[in-house]
Write an enzyme that holds these catalytic residues in place. Structure first.
Site, PDB file in Angstrom:
ATOM      1  N   GLU A 166       0.844  -1.245  -0.400  1.00 25.70           N
ATOM      2  CA  GLU A 166      -0.623   0.003  -0.045  1.00 25.70           C
ATOM      3  C   GLU A 166       0.945   1.100  -0.574  1.00 25.70           C
ATOM      4  OE1 GLU A 166      -3.502  -0.249   2.995  1.00 25.70           O
ATOM      5  OE2 GLU A 166      -3.979  -1.746   2.456  1.00 25.70           O
ATOM      6  N   GLU A 359      -5.501  -8.843   1.239  1.00 25.17           N
ATOM      7  CA  GLU A 359      -5.923  -8.461   1.923  1.00 25.17           C
ATOM      8  C   GLU A 359      -7.953  -7.633   1.604  1.00 25.17           C
ATOM      9  OE1 GLU A 359      -4.828  -5.439   4.162  1.00 25.17           O
ATOM     10  OE2 GLU A 359      -2.588  -6.023   4.489  1.00 25.17           O
TER      11      GLU A 359
END
Ligand code: BGC
Length: 457
Positions: A166, A359
């Site tokens: 991320e 995720e």
């Protein structure tokens, strides 16, 4: 009842990250990270929580692998604490840190669980923060040396690698929030480019390492962006946000370029410096094998007046969902269709890539416990609906090969400390006892039968 079945060999997993679960923050020669420093600074983390002990996974990894086995995980995604390997970020290797991950990897393999390693999940060595963090090319070089060491040492046993988790969060949001010191969004956007460069250079290092027969990719937190209404302002805002949140990160790693509308915006409004051609060439020469997607929710954009379009970074900050909408304990909208739309969109716009959902999961209150089992019907229902959306995308041609639930266990949720619970395993932070929640018991059955029954939606 509709039976949902996944393709044979689908990789069912769960994910964690080093700072969020390991603890042992200064043991066995580990160096300090930016998160050790942030959590030790009063006022940053809710309730003054720290990751000093966290889930004590550093000492309990064997027990944790046994719990993974009980659930039947095919793969476990975890991250490496860079300052455990190189306490100062570069230079001398800390053999005790290497030994910990050797033990963990070997334990996983002995239990038929495939290790899926993230090299960087935000815990930058503090020494490297002092020399400019991701705004410094020296940090890029240090990262590449760290990655090279990891490939050479672990590559015989580890075949799945993620360069970064991320970049939007650690390179843009953390700068927007001023987590690394002063609030500096231009710095953040510059940092995001150097992270992409480091990603490409790490791929280059992987391809030339001794054991390069695995896969390497990046994990992006992507979100489908929808205009709140049909107004032209909302549509314009949606395009801006999509550019800066999604395309700014997807285009460089897939196409070795930045989206021209976002680049224009940054150059005109923020004096963003030109991107060196040599960096783009490095990205072009080093394509990745897969894309990791983290997705929890969707984003809805509302622009009330034209001036708000000028203040575009404000549009980027995470927002609470509207009243009446189903939300998680984080306040994030539950919208499985957003995952479906996202998978289809990435598939279409980026040439049918290999994708893993690295995720997805839900923070819940978890306050109903019967016989030590958390009755997390809300999380179970969330996972069921998101799995179904992913399954539909696969049936519609998306090349999705695996799914990692966030998270294996309750853990340190960054600035929220321990106040939010994402695990499918409950952690009692007083005793460090682990207990499977109802969602984990359900997940165990999903993995065993490679699917589940879906009541009509
Ligand atoms: C991060 C995790 C985090 C999760 C829930 C992701 O942004 O990769 O570290 O705990 O979302 O907020």
């Amino acid at each position: 009842m509709k039976k949902i079945t996944f393709p044979e060999g689908f990789i069912w997993g769960a994910a964690t990250s080093s700072y969020q679960i390991e603890g042992a923050w200064d043991e066995d020669g580990k160096g300090e990270s930016v998160w050790d420093s942030a959590s030790h600074t009063p006022g940053i983390i809710k309730n003054g929580d720290t990751g000093d002990i966290a889930c004590d996974h550093y000492h309990r990894y064997k027990e944790d692998v046994q719990v993974m086995k009980e659930i039947g995980l095919k793969s476990y995604r975890f991250s490496i604490s860079w300052p455990r390997i190189f306490p100062s970020g570069i230079g001398k290797v800390n053999s005790k840190g290497v030994e910990f991950y050797d033990n963990l990897v070997n334990e996983l393999l002995a239990n038929d669980i495939e290790p899926f390693i993230t090299l960087y999940h935000w815990d930058l060595p503090l020494e490297l923060n002092k020399i400019g963090a991701w705004e410094s090319r020296k940090v890029v070089d240090a990262y590449v040396e760290y990655a090279r060491f990891m490939f050479n040492h672990f590559g015989d046993r580890v075949k799945k690698w993620i360069t970064f988790n991320e970049p939007l969060v650690f390179a843009v949001w953390f700068y927007l929030l001023g987590l690394y010191g002063k609030k500096d969004i231009v710095g953040g956007m510059k940092a995001s480019h150097l992270v992409n460069l480091a990603h490409a250079k790490a791929i280059d290092a992987y391809r030339t390492s001794d054991n390069n027969d695995g896969q390497i990719g990046i994990t992006l937190n992507l979100s489908m962006i929808y205009p709140k209404t049909d107004s032209s302002l909302d549509n314009e805002g949606t395009n801006i946000v999509d550019g800066l949140i999604n395309r700014w990160f997807l285009d460089p790693v897939f196409k070795a370029e930045y989206p021209s509308d976002s680049l224009d915006l940054l150059e005109k409004n923020l004096d963003y410096p030109p991107i060196p051609e040599a960096d783009l060439k490095m990205l072009e020469d080093n394509p990745m094998d897969f894309l990791g997607i983290n997705n929890y929710s969707c984003t809805r954009v509302e622009v009330k007046k034209p001036e708000d379009l000028q203040n575009f970074f404000k549009l980027l900050l995470p927002k609470r969902a509207e009243k009446g909408v189903e939300v998680s304990d984080m306040g994030w909208e539950v919208y499985p269709e957003g995952l479906y739309d996202l998978l289809k969109r990435v598939n279409k716009d980026y040439g049918h890539p290999l994708i893993y959902i690295t995720e997805n999961g839900m923070a819940c209150k978890d306050n109903q416990i019967i016989n030590d089992v958390v009755q997390d019907e809300d999380r179970l229902s969330y996972l069921k609906r998101y799995f179904e959306a992913a399954n539909r995308a696969i049936n519609d041609g998306v090349n999705l090969k695996g799914y990692f639930v966030w998270s294996l266990m309750d853990n340190f949720e960054w600035i929220e400390g321990y106040s939010k619970r994402f695990g499918i395993i409950r952690v009692n932070y007083d005793t460090q006892e682990r207990n499977l929640k109802k969602s984990a018991l359900w997940y165990r059955d999903v993995i065993a039968s490679n699917g589940f029954d879906m009541e009509s939606l």
